[in-house]
Design an enzyme around this catalytic site. Structure first.
Site, PDB file in Angstrom:
ATOM      1  N   HIS A 161       0.827  -1.210   0.000  1.00  0.00           N
ATOM      2  CA  HIS A 161       0.000   0.000   0.000  1.00  0.00           C
ATOM      3  C   HIS A 161       0.859   1.258   0.000  1.00  0.00           C
ATOM      4  O   HIS A 161       0.470   2.279  -0.567  1.00  0.00           O
ATOM      5  CB  HIS A 161      -0.961  -0.017   1.185  1.00  0.00           C
ATOM      6  CG  HIS A 161      -2.066  -1.002   0.992  1.00  0.00           C
ATOM      7  ND1 HIS A 161      -2.030  -2.264   1.525  1.00  0.00           N
ATOM      8  CD2 HIS A 161      -3.200  -0.933   0.256  1.00  0.00           C
ATOM      9  CE1 HIS A 161      -3.118  -2.912   1.151  1.00  0.00           C
ATOM     10  NE2 HIS A 161      -3.843  -2.144   0.377  1.00  0.00           N
ATOM     11  N   GLU A 199     -11.363 -10.169  -3.980  1.00  0.00           N
ATOM     12  CA  GLU A 199      -9.906 -10.098  -3.814  1.00  0.00           C
ATOM     13  C   GLU A 199      -9.367 -11.279  -3.023  1.00  0.00           C
ATOM     14  O   GLU A 199      -8.200 -11.303  -2.649  1.00  0.00           O
ATOM     15  CB  GLU A 199      -9.484  -8.761  -3.205  1.00  0.00           C
ATOM     16  CG  GLU A 199     -10.212  -8.347  -1.963  1.00  0.00           C
ATOM     17  CD  GLU A 199      -9.813  -6.951  -1.485  1.00  0.00           C
ATOM     18  OE1 GLU A 199      -8.850  -6.366  -2.008  1.00  0.00           O
ATOM     19  OE2 GLU A 199     -10.469  -6.459  -0.547  1.00  0.00           O
ATOM     20  N   ASP A 239      -4.739  -7.824  -4.145  1.00  0.00           N
ATOM     21  CA  ASP A 239      -4.843  -8.889  -3.144  1.00  0.00           C
ATOM     22  C   ASP A 239      -5.141 -10.224  -3.800  1.00  0.00           C
ATOM     23  O   ASP A 239      -4.627 -11.250  -3.365  1.00  0.00           O
ATOM     24  CB  ASP A 239      -5.923  -8.545  -2.119  1.00  0.00           C
ATOM     25  CG  ASP A 239      -5.380  -7.590  -1.071  1.00  0.00           C
ATOM     26  OD1 ASP A 239      -4.283  -7.864  -0.556  1.00  0.00           O
ATOM     27  OD2 ASP A 239      -6.025  -6.575  -0.799  1.00  0.00           O
ATOM     28  N   CYS A 249     -10.490  -2.654  -9.798  1.00  0.00           N
ATOM     29  CA  CYS A 249      -9.900  -1.439  -9.237  1.00  0.00           C
ATOM     30  C   CYS A 249      -8.475  -1.684  -8.733  1.00  0.00           C
ATOM     31  O   CYS A 249      -7.852  -0.791  -8.179  1.00  0.00           O
ATOM     32  CB  CYS A 249     -10.776  -0.882  -8.120  1.00  0.00           C
ATOM     33  SG  CYS A 249     -10.975  -2.018  -6.754  1.00  0.00           S
TER      34      CYS A 249
HETATM   35  C1  PEP Z   1      -6.740  -4.580  -4.385  1.00  0.00           C
HETATM   36  O1  PEP Z   1      -6.481  -5.426  -3.521  1.00  0.00           O
HETATM   37  O2  PEP Z   1      -6.536  -4.757  -5.596  1.00  0.00           O
HETATM   38  C2  PEP Z   1      -7.308  -3.286  -4.019  1.00  0.00           C
HETATM   39  C3  PEP Z   1      -7.727  -2.428  -4.913  1.00  0.00           C
HETATM   40  O3  PEP Z   1      -7.319  -2.996  -2.683  1.00  0.00           O
HETATM   41  P1  PEP Z   1      -6.016  -2.517  -1.892  1.00  0.00           P
HETATM   42  O4  PEP Z   1      -4.904  -2.316  -2.878  1.00  0.00           O
HETATM   43  O5  PEP Z   1      -6.380  -1.271  -1.179  1.00  0.00           O
HETATM   44  O6  PEP Z   1      -5.772  -3.666  -0.977  1.00  0.00           O
HETATM   45 MG    MG Z   2      -7.208  -5.109  -1.541  1.00  0.00          MG
END
Ligand code: PEP
Ligand code: MG
Length: 594
Positions: free
Chosen positions: A204, A446, A470, A517
């Site tokens: 992140h 995810e 994820d 996303c």
């Molecule tokens: C993902 O896991 O692709 C996602 C968009 O969530 P994050 O990156 O915040 O875990």
């Molecule tokens: Mg995620």
């Protein structure tokens, strides 16, 4: 794997460390070294006149720790009953244990150790004693005692963490590992770049550096935090994935030139439209952007996004270091709804946990990414969850919002969340507070379990959004933030592609909208595949959005379908990548020539 080398045949202190590029661009600047409270605590001999001060610091850190633990105890008692809370009571008692306290004080007063070193010494006796005991239960207790040690060290470091908020000049932040919570504390305009020993491209922190701060970042460098001191000059070269320590004057000049060139390129790219994206034969899909805070909306709109496909709301929680109340959240979500209207925004409920830990809410876990994270945490803290849902629903009266739940792994979670969602709606109705009755509730896909039961989840969920970041790590069992397995973390792995195809086919058969996303949506190489598989929406990092739009325009829907089909026949990700690269180059050339 991280490598390093010196300038051949010279005594120059110049060194190059090789890591993983987490965010492109280059910057030259002075180092600001962030120490980890737990791993890097300083062992220092103090002067006699510092003894009282160190004892005071200790008392204050122990007091704060006790307060945190009591908060945790109350929460456990509320959520799981008094018996569970007793475990924490035993931990709190260690803070008053004469063996620990007397030994710690002795180490400060007699051996003149600083508070961190003394507490480490005092409590280590208990840890060592527990670890040698035959009894398995008591041996496990040593993990709880280590947790207390971490908490006290963390609280002893609180003032230096405050320093992060007060960085006053432009710096390159160097750390062993940088958490998103630490990053959220820093003044964005003062951070030129990031270089860390650990980390992968999809952590992140890396995503935030790339999408939100748009500063160069190189992670997984191995030893950068031990190779530099505060104030050293270094280059973070996110284009090549290297850090140059003590660069030569000629190099500095060369890198400054490169910085200027890149800035010109970025300001030149100007999007034209906030429409959905269209393939060359008119097939439409939503092209939206990911945000972490409301202040990114200007950029999102100017880049031509037709909506926000993912608002990672937890960033604000981490920046504040606590749980924002309903009014504060409502104001943020309302601003998003109003500014994007008539386009939609997908507000994701907090995805805390994993590498996004909120001190006071979390206790250390052995496998945080497999632990108390996302919807699991929200369901365990219904007070926090309801507050957020109320804020989102109230804001839904001001535009077009959708609510998205992170880390769904089964139907039960979706049902439980839906019940709470309906209860919150009912309360708002009763109070006469307006909200959008049709504000949809969706699930992130995810986890491999969610992906493989998309058909069941479709009966509980109004829409889906694939979190590839994820999904890849859980499918391939490769930690997204661990540089040592970065070579295994591969979005184009055939298993991931199959799963993503299954999700989209199943969701569509059930009449559910499905978007993506995760970072795969921001990878130009993946665009044809996602379009061809039939995704209804792609949410990208705002910077690359115009590029993704033009890639979508370069292909017809049937060509994209063919490309996706072919990709699903390859046995290795290398084959998938090579094929996609050839296709992308050929189609962009054809588009330019047209
Ligand atoms: C993902 O896991 O692709 C996602 C968009 O969530 P994050 O990156 O915040 O875990
Ligand atoms: Mg995620």
């Amino acid at each position: 794997m991280a490598k390093s080398w010196r300038l051949a045949g010279t005594d120059s202190p110049r060194r190059i460390l090789e890591g993983i590029s987490a965010s492109q661009d280059v910057r030259v600047g002075k180092v600001f070294l962030v120490k980890s409270a737990v791993d890097d605590f300083v062992r220092r001999r103090i002067e006699p006149d510092e003894v009282d001060m160190e004892i005071m610091r200790l008392r204050e850190a122990i007091r704060r720790t006790r307060e945190e633990m009591e908060g945790l105890q109350a929460q456990l008692a509320r959520d799981f009953g008094k018996d569970h809370a007793k475990i924490v009571e035993a931990d709190i008692m260690i803070l008053d244990d004469p063996l620990v306290v007397n030994e710690t004080v002795r180490l400060v007063t007699e051996e003149k150790r600083n508070a961190e070193w003394a507490f480490h010494g005092g409590i280590s006796k208990v840890i060592d004693a527990l670890e040698t005991i035959e009894d398995e239960y008591l041996r496990h207790r040593s993990a709880d005692v280590k947790d207390i040690l971490r908490r006290v060290l963390w609280n002893l470091a609180a003032p230096s963490r405050r320093e992060l908020r007060e960085i006053k000049e432009p710096v390159i932040v160097v750390a062993r590992d940088l958490s998103l919570a630490e990053m959220a504390q820093m003044p964005r305009e003062m951070v030129l770049g990031i270089a860390t020993d650990r980390g992968g491209r999809y952590s992140h922190t890396a995503i935030s550096a790339r999408d939100k701060w748009r500063i160069p970042a190189v992670v997984g460098l191995g030893t950068v935090s031990q190779s530099v001191r505060d104030g050293d000059t270094i280059v973070v070269d996110g284009n090549r994935g290297v850090v140059v320590i003590s660069p030569t004057p000629a190099e500095i000049e060369q890198y400054h030139e490169e910085e200027k060139r890149l800035r010109v390129q970025v300001t030149r790219a100007k999007p034209e439209s906030r429409e959905p994206a269209r393939t060359s034969d008119g097939h439409e899909l939503d092209l939206s952007a990911n945000i972490e805070t409301v202040d990114e909306l200007d950029l999102v709109i100017s880049q031509g996004a037709n909506g926000v496909g993912l608002y990672r709301t937890e960033f604000t929680f981490l920046a504040r270091g606590d749980l924002p109340g309903e009014e504060d959240q409502f104001e943020m979500y309302r601003e998003v709804a109003e500014r994007l209207k008539p386009d939609y925004a997908v507000i994701r409920t907090v995805d805390l946990g994993g590498d996004k830990l909120l001190p006071g809410l979390h206790t250390p876990e052995d496998n945080p990414f497999l632990g108390w994270r996302g919807i699991r945490l929200s369901l365990a803290r219904p007070d926090m969850f309801k507050t957020q849902l109320r804020a989102i629903l109230r804001a839904s009266a001001y535009g077009s919002l959708k609510t998205l739940l992170p880390m769904i792994s089964g139907v039960e979670e979706m049902r439980e969340a839906r019940l709470i969602y309906e209860e919150v709606k009912e309360n708002l109705r009763r109070e006469g507070i307006p909200f959008d009755e049709d504000c949809p509730l969706g699930a992130m896909i995810e986890t491999p379990s969610a992906a493989t039961i998309t058909d069941f989840l479709a009966e509980e969920s109004d829409f889906f959004s694939v979190g590839s970041n994820d999904l890849v790590q859980y499918t391939l069992a490769a930690d997204r933030g661990n540089e040592k397995v970065a070579h295994l973390y591969e979005p184009m792995h055939p298993a991931v592609l199959r799963m993503m195809k299954y999700v989209v086919d199943t969701a569509r058969a059930k009449g559910r909208w499905v978007g993506i996303c995760g970072e795969m949506g921001s990878d130009p190489l993946a665009t044809f595949v996602l379009v061809g598989m039939g995704y209804d929406g792609i949410s990208t990092n705002p910077i690359v959005l115009p590029e993704i739009r033009s890639i979508i325009e370069a292909v017809s829907y049937s060509e994209a379908q063919e490309i996706a089909e072919t990709c699903l026949t390859f046995r290795t990700s290398a084959d998938v990548r090579a094929y996609l690269r050839r296709n992308l180059i050929a189609r962009l050339k054809a588009k330019d020539g047209a």
